[in-house]
Design an enzyme around this catalytic site. Sequence first.
Site, short mmCIF file in Angstrom:
data_model
loop_
_atom_site.label_atom_id
_atom_site.label_comp_id
_atom_site.label_asym_id
_atom_site.label_seq_id
_atom_site.Cartn_x
_atom_site.Cartn_y
_atom_site.Cartn_z
N GLY A 11 0.78 -1.19 -0.11
CA GLY A 11 0.05 -0.10 0.21
C GLY A 11 0.71 1.33 0.23
N ARG A 25 19.35 10.53 -3.64
CA ARG A 25 20.33 11.76 -3.54
C ARG A 25 21.65 11.53 -2.43
NH1 ARG A 25 17.44 17.34 -4.51
NH2 ARG A 25 16.85 16.94 -6.56
N ARG A 72 0.91 -5.29 -5.76
CA ARG A 72 1.51 -6.64 -5.19
C ARG A 72 1.92 -7.52 -6.01
NH1 ARG A 72 -0.37 -5.00 -0.07
NH2 ARG A 72 -1.71 -3.36 -0.05
N ASP A 103 5.09 -4.74 6.11
CA ASP A 103 5.43 -6.06 6.72
C ASP A 103 5.84 -7.27 5.62
OD1 ASP A 103 2.85 -7.02 6.43
OD2 ASP A 103 3.01 -8.19 8.51
N THR A 125 4.10 2.71 5.94
CA THR A 125 2.49 2.39 5.83
C THR A 125 1.84 3.08 6.78
OG1 THR A 125 1.11 0.39 6.71
CG2 THR A 125 3.46 0.59 7.52
N ASP A 127 -0.22 2.39 8.56
CA ASP A 127 -1.00 1.61 9.77
C ASP A 127 -0.21 1.72 11.12
OD1 ASP A 127 -2.93 0.63 7.81
OD2 ASP A 127 -1.54 -1.06 7.34
N ASP A 129 2.04 -0.21 11.92
CA ASP A 129 2.14 -1.59 12.80
C ASP A 129 3.52 -2.43 12.56
OD1 ASP A 129 1.97 -2.00 9.65
OD2 ASP A 129 0.50 -3.22 10.08
N ARG A 171 -5.27 -1.62 9.10
CA ARG A 171 -5.40 -3.05 9.11
C ARG A 171 -5.49 -3.77 10.61
NH1 ARG A 171 -0.49 -6.69 6.61
NH2 ARG A 171 0.51 -5.89 8.60
N GLY A 185 -10.97 13.87 20.26
CA GLY A 185 -12.01 13.89 21.54
C GLY A 185 -13.36 13.00 21.21
N LYS A 213 -26.05 15.71 26.77
CA LYS A 213 -25.34 15.39 25.45
C LYS A 213 -26.03 15.02 24.21
CE LYS A 213 -20.69 13.91 23.99
NZ LYS A 213 -20.23 15.23 23.56
N ARG A 214 -26.01 15.56 23.23
CA ARG A 214 -26.96 14.92 22.25
C ARG A 214 -26.26 14.57 20.82
NH1 ARG A 214 -29.78 14.79 25.64
NH2 ARG A 214 -31.69 16.17 26.18
N THR A 250 -9.12 7.73 1.18
CA THR A 250 -8.80 9.09 1.51
C THR A 250 -7.68 9.25 2.28
OG1 THR A 250 -10.24 9.59 3.18
CG2 THR A 250 -11.04 9.98 0.80
#
Length: 319
Positions: A11, A25, A72, A103, A125, A127, A129, A171, A185, A213-214, A250
């Site tokens: 990815g 460089r 891939r 990985d 990545t 992720d 991870d 992932r 938050g 709280k709504r 995104t």
Amino acid sequence: MKKIAVLTSGGDAPGMNAAIRAVVRKGIYHDLDVFGIYYGYQGLIEGKIEKMELGSVGDIIQKGGTILYTSRSEEFKTEQGQIKAIEQLKKYGIEGLVVIGGDGSFRGASKLTEKGFPCIGVPGTIDNDIPGTDFTIGFDTALNTVIQAVDKIRDTATSHERTYIIEVMGRNAGDLALWAGLAAGAESIIIPEKNEPVESVVDRIKRGHERGKRHSIILVAEGVGSGMEFGEKIKELTSFETRVTVLGHTQRGGSPTANDRVLASRLGAKAVDLLLEGKAGRMVGIQNNQLKDHDILEALNQSHIPELSMYQLSQELSI
């Protein structure tokens, strides 16, 4: 060593171009010929290799994605595919390879090293991870993308008094959801490492509702499961109006942040240093803001664990 190459695999992640630039460089600075391999390991097998010049990587540090493209390769997972890849490298006289990716990409680099071809892995990545490094290239940019999206969704959640479930990538790791949830938050954060029962989330939503709280923002890491399914459960158990947003790819795009540009530049340059030192089968990483290198397989055999004290903090702050 006179000739090295660089490829990106798996990815894409913002900052990969900055890492490519650093490898090219830094290599040229040390009088090396540097080759770019297009379309990852599959491109390597097919000989899609081109010599890079200083200008080849001009004006790319600010760009997302990867100018070398990525793919891939099922063929590379085979013994024959790996042999073909090494034959292509030898055809061009290339003596060392820098692999930028996650990985799966690192395991490929390890396979080539086992067959006698020196490789260094650079963790790229969103992720975050990869064991052996505090941060991977692309994580910070993706994190900021998620935070911006959550901030915007909160505006409409407040206006319509709704519960919003936001599914983020990562992932099998919860880092993106955890960091973004704390920074934005969120009322609840659902990650694989702390798979909180849906009943606990519902209790928190109801407590907030009782005190006036709504709206609520709940972040769900994709490693836990579908945000849509989680949203249906929340709606069923609360009867509150609920919406689900899946941020999707995104999160991979956009211009890399300053942190990712600097990290990628440091890691890419360090990878070249390791090849010049005669090292192979290593990965570069950053720990406590210090560059480190580790055996690739030893690193991958460890478990990645996010900073779970942040999870506890998010619980305490979202009461």
